[in-house]
Design an enzyme around this catalytic site. Structure first.
Site, PDB file in Angstrom:
ATOM      1  N   GLU A 252      70.268  22.814  -0.142  1.00  0.00           N
ATOM      2  CA  GLU A 252      69.116  23.734  -0.175  1.00  0.00           C
ATOM      3  C   GLU A 252      68.362  23.699  -1.504  1.00  0.00           C
ATOM      4  O   GLU A 252      68.373  24.676  -2.266  1.00  0.00           O
ATOM      5  CB  GLU A 252      69.573  25.167   0.146  1.00  0.00           C
ATOM      6  CG  GLU A 252      70.138  25.284   1.548  1.00  0.00           C
ATOM      7  CD  GLU A 252      70.558  26.692   1.962  1.00  0.00           C
ATOM      8  OE1 GLU A 252      70.519  27.621   1.129  1.00  0.00           O
ATOM      9  OE2 GLU A 252      70.923  26.862   3.138  1.00  0.00           O
ATOM     10  N   GLU A 357      74.301  22.765   8.486  1.00  0.00           N
ATOM     11  CA  GLU A 357      74.915  24.061   8.153  1.00  0.00           C
ATOM     12  C   GLU A 357      74.382  25.169   9.044  1.00  0.00           C
ATOM     13  O   GLU A 357      73.177  25.255   9.281  1.00  0.00           O
ATOM     14  CB  GLU A 357      74.657  24.423   6.683  1.00  0.00           C
ATOM     15  CG  GLU A 357      75.517  25.583   6.200  1.00  0.00           C
ATOM     16  CD  GLU A 357      75.153  26.031   4.789  1.00  0.00           C
ATOM     17  OE1 GLU A 357      75.175  25.199   3.858  1.00  0.00           O
ATOM     18  OE2 GLU A 357      74.835  27.222   4.633  1.00  0.00           O
TER      19      GLU A 357
END
Ligand SMILES: *[C@@H]1O[C@H](CO)[C@@H](O)[C@H](O)[C@H]1NC(C)=O
Ligand SMILES: *[C@@H]1O[C@H](CO)[C@@H](O)[C@H](O)[C@H]1NC(C)=O
Ligand SMILES: *[C@@H]1O[C@H](CO)[C@@H](O)[C@H](O)[C@H]1NC(C)=O
Ligand SMILES: *[C@@H]1O[C@H](CO)[C@@H](O)[C@H](O)[C@H]1NC(C)=O
Length: 479
Positions: A252, A357
Site C-alpha cells: 500500500e 489482501e
C-alpha cells in the site's frame, strides 16, 4: 439461449457424503449464523469428489447453518421440464487461468497458531491447505514486520546507513512463527504453494522521516539498497528451504503518502516507483538467481490502479518489461470493477491481476471480530465472484488466524479472520468467511480457466470454470 447442447436438467438429487467426511460441529452465535468448532478430538473435513460423466455434486452453505452440505445428482434430457431458474454455460468463451487462493502468514497468525497444541496446529493447517480442507495453494508473507506483529521491526535496522546491508539477518519472528508455519503448509499442500512476499517498511534509516510509519519516502541514496534488501530476503528464505514465487513493490504505497494509517508503511508516488523499478529493482531481480520471480506492483486499493499505471509508465515505460502483474487490495472494492480492473486487462493483456489482501472489520468504526457473521461471508463471496468475473487470477486473504480480539497487532489495527483461535480453551472457530473462501478455493484448482456463464438472474451472482480434471465448476451465490 445458446444452442450447443440438449437441455440437461437434473433429475435425481440426493444427499451424499463420503465415509471420510466430518460435518461442522456447529455452534449457533446469537443474532448471527453458526461457527464450526474444532478441538483436540474433532474438526470438520470434506473430501472433494470428482463426478463421473453426466453426474454432478452440489455443495451448499447457508445462513441457516449448512456448511458444505453435499448432494449428488444425475443429468438427464427432459426439455419438457424447464425450470424457472436456469443457467447457460458457454465453454467456447474462455477467460483467465487461475493461479490460486490462499491466506497470509503474518506474525499474528503464527503466534496464534503456535499457541495451539501440535494436534490442533495440524488441524488448522489441514483445514486450509489439506486435501480435506480448503486446498489453498498460495500464501503471502511480510518481509520483516507488519502491523500484525507485536512491535514494528525490519531487517538490518543496525548499523544505520548500512549501504551494503552488512548485518542482514532474519528476525526471531521468522524462526519462531513464520518459517515453522510455512514449512508446515508446504508439507501439507499436495501442490506447490506459491508465496508472495511484501515489505511494509524497510529499516527507518532508509526513509526520510526515520520512522516506521508516517509521511515518508525512500531516500534516493538507498534506492539500490532497498532492491538488495529484497534479494537478501529471498536468499535467506531460500536457505531456510522456502522459495518465494513473487514479490510486490511495497505494501500500500499510498499509505505513506497520505498518512491515513498508524502502522508500518513506505510512501511512494507512482512516478518515483517507476524510476526505482526501472533503475534498481527490475534489473537487480532479473540479473539475480531469482530472475523468474514474479514482480507485482501497486499492491494497493482498486481505485488507485488507473492513476498508478499512468504514473508508472508516463516517464518510465520500460517498467512494463519488469513487472508481471499487479496486486490489488479489497478495502476499496466499492468502486466499479469495470473501470478499475478491466483497464489493466484491456490495455495490458500480458499483465495479470492478483488480489493480495482482504479482511473484514478493517475500518475504525467496524467491530474487529464478529463471531458467526454471515454478512461478512456474503461480502467475501460476492467480492471474489466479482473479481473473478473481472479476470483476477487469484485471491489471497489476510491473516490465516487471529485471536478473539482480532490481533495481536502493535498498532491496535484489529480485524476479523476466517479462523479465530481460543488458546485458553484450545479450540478454534471456523467463521462463515472460511466457507465462503472454500466454495472457491476447494473447487477451482490452479490452471482452471474461466468460461462464460449466465443465469436467469443475470451474471453477477455466478462464475464458472473448467478445471484441469475436465470437470466444470459453477459457483452460485443466492442472496
Ligand atoms: C470436541 O468436540 C467434539 C465435537 O463437537 C465434542 O464431542 C467433544 O466433547 C469436544 N471435546 C472437548 C474436550 O471439548
Ligand atoms: C546486527 O543486528 C543485530 C540484530 O539483528 C544487532 O543486535 C547488532 O547490534 C547488529 N550489529 C551491528 C554491528 O550493528
Ligand atoms: C516436513 O516433511 C519433512 C520430510 O518428511 C520432515 O523432515 C519435516 O520435519 C517436516 N516439517 C514439518 C514442519 O512438518
Ligand atoms: C481433458 O480434455 C482434454 C481435451 O479433450 C484432453 O486432452 C485431456 O487429456 C483431458 N484431461 C483429463 C485429465 O482427463
Amino acid at each position: 439461449m445458446i444452442k450447443f447442447l440438449p437441455v440437461f436438467i437434473l433429475t435425481t438429487y440426493y444427499s451424499y457424503a463420503n465415509i471420510q467426511d466430518k460435518p461442522c460441529a456447529s455452534k449457533q452465535i446469537p443474532g448471527e449464523s453458526v461457527v464450526c468448532v474444532c478441538n483436540a478430538t474433532y474438526c470438520d473435513e470434506l473430501q472433494r469428489s470428482i463426478p463421473s460423466k453426466d453426474t454432478f455434486y452440489v455443495y451448499t452453505s447457508s445462513e441457516g447453518g449448512l456448511r458444505f452440505r453435499k448432494q449428488a445428482g444425475i443429468f438427464a434430457t427432459r426439455s419438457d421440464e424447464l425450470r424457472k431458474f436456469h443457467l447457460v454455460l458457454d465453454p467456447k468463451k474462455t477467460y483467465q487461468k487461475i493461479q490460486g487462493f490462499g491466506g497470509s502468514v503474518t506474525d499474528a497468525a503464527g503466534i496464534n497458531w503456535k499457541s495451539l497444541t501440535p494436534t490442533l496446529r495440524k488441524s488448522l493447517i489441514d483445514s486450509y491447505y489439506g486435501i480435506r480442507g480448503l486446498e489453498y495453494n498460495m500464501a503471502r508473507v511480510p518481509i520483516g514486520g507488519s502491523d500484525f506483529s507485536t512491535h514494528p521491526y525490519a531487517y538490518n535496522e543496525l548499523p544505520v546507513n548500512d549501504l551494503h546491508l552488512t548485518n542482514f539477518t532474519l528476525a526471531p519472528e521468522d524462526f519462531q512463527f513464520k518459517l515453522p508455519m510455512i514449512h508446515h503448509i508446504m508439507n501439507t499442500s499436495k501442490v506447490p504453494v506459491d508465496i508472495v512476499a511484501t515489505t511494509w517498511s524497510p529499516p527507518p534509516w532508509m526513509k526520510n522521516n526515520n520512522e516506521f510509519t508516517g509521511f515518508s519516502r525512500l531516500r534516493t541514496e538507498y534506492y539500490q539498497t532497498y532492491s538488495d534488501y529484497h534479494v537478501k530476503f529471498l536468499q535467506k528464505y531460500k536457505s531456510e528451504g522456502v522459495s518465494i514465487w513473487g514479490i510486490t513493490t511495497t505494501n500500500e504505497p499510498t499509505d505513506g503518502v497520505f498518512n491515513l494509517v498508524q502502522f508500518n508503511s513506505l510512501g511512494w508516488t507512482s512516478a518515483e516507483m517507476g524510476e526505482w523499478i526501472v533503475n534498481n529493482l527490475g534489473p537487480t531481480i532479473r540479473n539475480s538467481e531469482f530472475k523468474d520471480l514474479k514482480i507485482l506492483t501497486c499492491d494497493d486499493q482498486r481505485y488507485t490502479i488507473p492513476t498508478w499505471f499512468a504514473g508508472l509508465t508516463n516517464e518510465y515505460p520500460e517498467v512494463l518489461q519488469y513487472i508481471d502483474g499487479i496486486g490489488v487490495h479489497f478495502y476499496g472494492d466499492k468502486v466499479s470493477p469495470a473501470h478499475y480492473l478491466d483497464m489493466v486487462t484491456n490495455k495490458y493483456p500480458d499483465k495479470f491481476i492478483l488480489a493480495t489482501e482482504a479482511c473484514e472489520g478493517a475500518y475504525p468504526w467496524e467491530t474487529s471480530v464478529i463471531l458467526g457473521s454471515w454478512n461478512r461471508a456474503k461480502s467475501y463471496i460476492t467480492d471474489i465472484i466479482e473479481d473473478l468475473n473481472h479476470n483476477i487470477v487469484g485471491w489471497i486473504d489476510w491473516n490465516l488466524c487471529l485471536d478473539s480480539e482480532g490481533g495481536p497487532n502493535w498498532a491496535k489495527n484489529f480485524v476479523d479472520s476466517p479462523i479465530i483461535v481460543f488458546a485458553d480453551r484450545q479450540e478454534f472457530y471456523k467463521q462463515p468467511m472460511y466457507y465462503a473462501l472454500g466454495h472457491i478455493s476447494k473447487f477451482i484448482p490452479r490452471q482452471s480457466y474461466r468460461i462464460a456463464v449466465e443465469t436467469s438472474e443475470g451474471s453477477d451472482n455466478s462464475v464458472a470454470f473448467v478445471t484441469p480434471r475436465n470437470t466444470t465448476v459453477i459457483v452460485l451465490y443466492n442472496e
